[in-house]
Design an enzyme around this catalytic site. Structure first.
Site, PDB file in Angstrom:
ATOM      1  N   LEU A 244      -9.181 -34.361  -3.630  1.00 58.25           N
ATOM      2  CA  LEU A 244      -9.748 -35.510  -3.818  1.00 58.25           C
ATOM      3  C   LEU A 244     -10.883 -35.834  -4.008  1.00 58.25           C
ATOM      4  O   LEU A 244     -11.823 -36.125  -5.085  1.00 58.25           O
ATOM      5  CB  LEU A 244      -9.688 -36.698  -2.431  1.00 58.25           C
ATOM      6  N   TYR A 245     -12.014 -34.429  -3.802  1.00 61.55           N
ATOM      7  CA  TYR A 245     -13.612 -34.139  -4.285  1.00 61.55           C
ATOM      8  C   TYR A 245     -13.261 -33.812  -5.803  1.00 61.55           C
ATOM      9  O   TYR A 245     -14.123 -34.739  -6.177  1.00 61.55           O
ATOM     10  CB  TYR A 245     -13.968 -32.884  -3.271  1.00 61.55           C
TER      11      TYR A 245
END
Length: 433
Positions: A244-245
């Site tokens: 997700l980062y």
């Protein structure tokens, strides 16, 4: 150096037989990935405008900290601090707003700018993702250099407008972000709040400023995701994020391009590769390996499938700082005014790495020699939580256009880090976590 398993040829590319079925499947997979990515962008934007998560746990007030919590909002005294910190003191200097200023990279960049006579004003929310006392110590370091840090959230549009009203910044160095790959599994909303909503809030303030500043901001090598071709080039695909980062950083690049296209903002994205060094982040492997080795704790070392190597392109902080300053110095002026574009504006993306991937096992060996302690090791499989097997930067574009030339090898850089670490945490004065 990074070892490739047998399914890679000598160029770093996958070998596989091609067939009509394969081509069809590949096209379908590519379309699906693009659909998934842009769906994420759409949902993230909805999230930005309809939901704002609460800030991190508030920190105890400290009357020695020059911040919004200890100074009245606005007013002559507060504005005087801002103007003094941002005042240019060299002939060809620039005035820079540095977001995430109490962070690892932010502290080093601000100190370097201040040393050469540039004006610097910091902005940081001092969140508790890792020990806030380290951020306060960095703030004290910057305070001695004459850098004022405003304590506030990057999503506070009223605060941002006020900062741009008080100071006519020529540049913005945007480093504020929610970092870390694995933490995204625990607190995903913080990544959207900081890395997407925060970037939009900043760009909104910049587009409306008069004059508009040139913006340099931190993207990440994580955007290369599941790419198997190495070294990673700015021309490579970045639509296969592994975390997700990484997805929020890729979304940030697309959002930045949009503001560049519509509003004439000059934007430069820097894809950092595993930055390390003194005053670093405690959530990074080199940092917590050092802590745990000294405490006699067992450290976990990842290995890929079939005992494959896990390697990183470790880049020393001083090399990253040089790249940041050169990016600022070569950034062209934004072309808009009052939110309206008046002509095409500069848009750039650069890799800032060291070009020499080192196996994590070698990192541990170097730390053992420097610390004079044998580590207790536990070899485990690389988890499927966002970590990738290797990173390796192609920096030819940055070399050509920025004159970027990293000069610090891992042995030398870790020696400097260990010296700082032992000094900072000596005598039990500070808890290393």
């Amino acid at each position: 150096m990074l070892k490739h398993s047998s399914y890679l040829d000598n160029t770093g590319k996958f070998k596989m037989e091609k067939s009509p079925y394969f081509h069809s499947k590949s096209r379908w997979h590519s379309s699906l990935m693009k659909l998934t990515f842009w769906s994420f962008i759409f949902l993230a934007l909805i999230f930005i405008f309809f939901y704002r998560p609460p800030s991190s746990n508030p920190l105890p007030q400290d009357s020695s900290r020059r911040s919004l919590r200890t100074y009245n909002w606005g007013g002559p005294a507060w504005e005087k601090w801002l103007r003094s910190s941002a005042r240019i003191r060299s002939r060809d200097g620039i005035s820079v707003l540095v977001t995430g200023d109490a962070g690892f990279v932010g502290t080093h960049v601000s100190n370097a700018l201040k040393r050469r006579g540039d004006g610097v004003l910091g902005l940081d929310n001092f969140n508790d993702y890792y020990d806030p006392s380290l951020k306060m110590a960095r703030q004290a370091l910057l305070d001695r250099s004459g850098v004022f840090i405003v304590e506030g959230d990057i999503n506070d549009s009223t605060l941002l407008r006020k900062l741009f009203e008080v100071v006519a910044f020529t540049h913005v160095m945007h480093l504020a972000a929610q970092a870390g790959v694995r933490y995204a599994m625990e607190n995903p909303s913080s990544y959207v709040h900081s890395n997407i909503a925060g970037l939009v809030s900043l760009l909104e303030a910049c587009k409306s400023a008069n004059p508009q500043p040139a913006i340099v901001w931190a993207s990440s090598s994580s955007v290369y995701g599941l790419n198997s071709k190495v070294p990673f080039s700015e021309k490579d695909r970045t639509d296969q994020p592994a975390s997700l980062y990484a997805a929020t950083k890729k979304a940030g690049e697309e959002i930045a391009h949009t503001y560049n296209h519509i509003y004439g903002l000059s934007l430069t994205a820097l894809r950092f590769f595993t930055v390390y060094g003194p005053w670093g982040r405690p959530d990074m492997a080199y940092f917590f390996f050092t802590r745990d080795i000294l405490k006699g704790k067992t450290i976990s070392i990842f290995e890929a499938a079939n005992h494959g190597t896990v390697a990183r392109d470790f880049t020393y902080i001083d090399d990253i700082v040089k790249g940041c300053l050169t990016a600022l110095d070569t950034a062209e002026k934004s072309t808009g005014s009052g939110g309206k574009k008046k002509g095409p504006a500069q848009f750039r993306i650069y890799n800032l790495g060291n070009t020499s991937p080192v196996p994590v096992s070698n990192l541990v060996s170097i730390l053992e020699r420097l610390l004079k302690v044998n580590a207790k090791k536990n070899i485990i499989k690389l988890p499927q939580n966002g970590d990738v097997r290797f990173t390796h930067a192609n920096i030819s574009l940055a070399q050509r256009e920025l004159g970027y030339k990293p000069s610090t090898d891992l042995q030398t850089g870790l020696k400097k880090f260990v010296k700082w670490y032992l000094g900072y945490y000596s005598g039990g004065k500070k808890a290393a976590g």
